[in-house]
Design a protein around this motif. Structure first.
Motif, PDB file in Angstrom:
ATOM      1  N   ASN A 298      -7.345   4.789  -1.358  1.00  0.00           N
ATOM      2  CA  ASN A 298      -6.650   4.732  -2.639  1.00  0.00           C
ATOM      3  C   ASN A 298      -7.289   5.620  -3.704  1.00  0.00           C
ATOM      4  OD1 ASN A 298      -4.586   4.014  -4.372  1.00  0.00           O
ATOM      5  ND2 ASN A 298      -5.594   2.159  -5.095  1.00  0.00           N
TER       6      ASN A 298
ATOM      7  N   TRP B 275      -7.701   3.031   4.395  1.00  0.00           N
ATOM      8  CA  TRP B 275      -7.154   3.338   3.070  1.00  0.00           C
ATOM      9  C   TRP B 275      -8.250   3.415   2.016  1.00  0.00           C
ATOM     10  CZ3 TRP B 275      -5.148  -0.210  -1.149  1.00  0.00           C
ATOM     11  CH2 TRP B 275      -4.344   0.495  -2.071  1.00  0.00           C
TER      12      TRP B 275
ATOM     13  N   ILE C   1       0.840  -1.201   0.000  1.00  0.00           N
ATOM     14  CA  ILE C   1       0.000   0.000   0.000  1.00  0.00           C
ATOM     15  C   ILE C   1       0.875   1.251   0.000  1.00  0.00           C
ATOM     16  CG2 ILE C   1      -1.613   1.338   1.428  1.00  0.00           C
ATOM     17  CD1 ILE C   1      -2.910  -1.314   2.240  1.00  0.00           C
TER      18      ILE C   1
END
Length: 217
Positions: free
Chosen positions: A163, A161, A69
């Motif tokens: 993204n 997260w 990540i």
């Protein structure tokens, strides 16, 4: 010579890459270390600070698990030749359902990170199984980044997260027995049959072969 930067997984040190062997006449290998996050630091800001360890232009980034990540976030900040992730995810849609629930209910706030070392030490004293002792010893060797501040931040960062603006053309290696990120939710990856979340350590021969194929594309 091409420069490759390796990012280990959550709480892991760079010893997890000890079995990665690439042609040193073609590739220079560099290893990125975790450092302490600042108070309430966003994943983006942390990735900007981590990226300062990368001093050579247009590198290849390889990340394992949470490190996968991180390298995707770094690739949004600097120009890179390739991004390769191992035992990781490319998008929150690849998270297992339990992580989506953890995000919705903010369950990362209740994860007992401060008790991890205590639990391991007590288990080692009261459980006689040689296999359990070996596994705990392995955790101590490879999972050495153990501050409560870091672990609390890392769990929250993974679960939260999103993204935004995902990186394109990410190469992905994954195991069909990965218990952290089950393979059934993973798309567009090359799978190792029976590979687990620690396949970078225990299946290095396969990893080396696949890395070479990707690097030579």
């Amino acid at each position: 010579m091409k420069n490759i930067y390796f990012m280990p997984g959550m709480a892991a040190n760079c010893d997890i890459f000890e079995n990665i062997k690439l042609d040193d006449s073609k590739y220079n290998l560099h290893f990125i270390d975790w450092f302490e996050p600042e108070k309430d630091e966003s994943l983006q800001k942390y990735s900007e600070r981590i990226a300062l360890q990368i001093t050579l232009e247009n590198p290849i980034l390889i990340g394992v698990s949470f490190g996968g990540i991180i390298v995707q976030e770094i690739a949004k900040i600097i120009s890179v030749e390739k991004v390769i992730i191992i035992s990781s995810v490319k998008d929150p849609s690849e998270f297992p359902v339990r992580i989506h629930w953890a995000k919705k209910w903010k369950l990362y706030r209740f994860f007992p990170t401060s008790y991890i070392t205590l639990i391991e030490n007590v288990t080692k004293k009261i459980v006689s199984s040689k296999k359990i002792h070996q596994r705990i010893d392995m955790y101590h060797k490879y999972l050495s980044i153990r501050s409560v501040n870091y672990l609390d931040w890392a769990f929250k960062s993974v679960i939260s997260w999103e993204n935004k603006n995902p990186v394109e053309n990410v190469y992905h290696l994954h195991g069909t027995k990965d218990h952290i990120f089950p393979h059934k939710r993973i798309k567009n990856a090359e799978f190792l049959e029976n590979g687990t979340h620690v396949m970078v350590l225990v299946n290095a021969k396969w990893i080396n072969k696949k890395l070479l194929e990707i690097l030579e594309k």
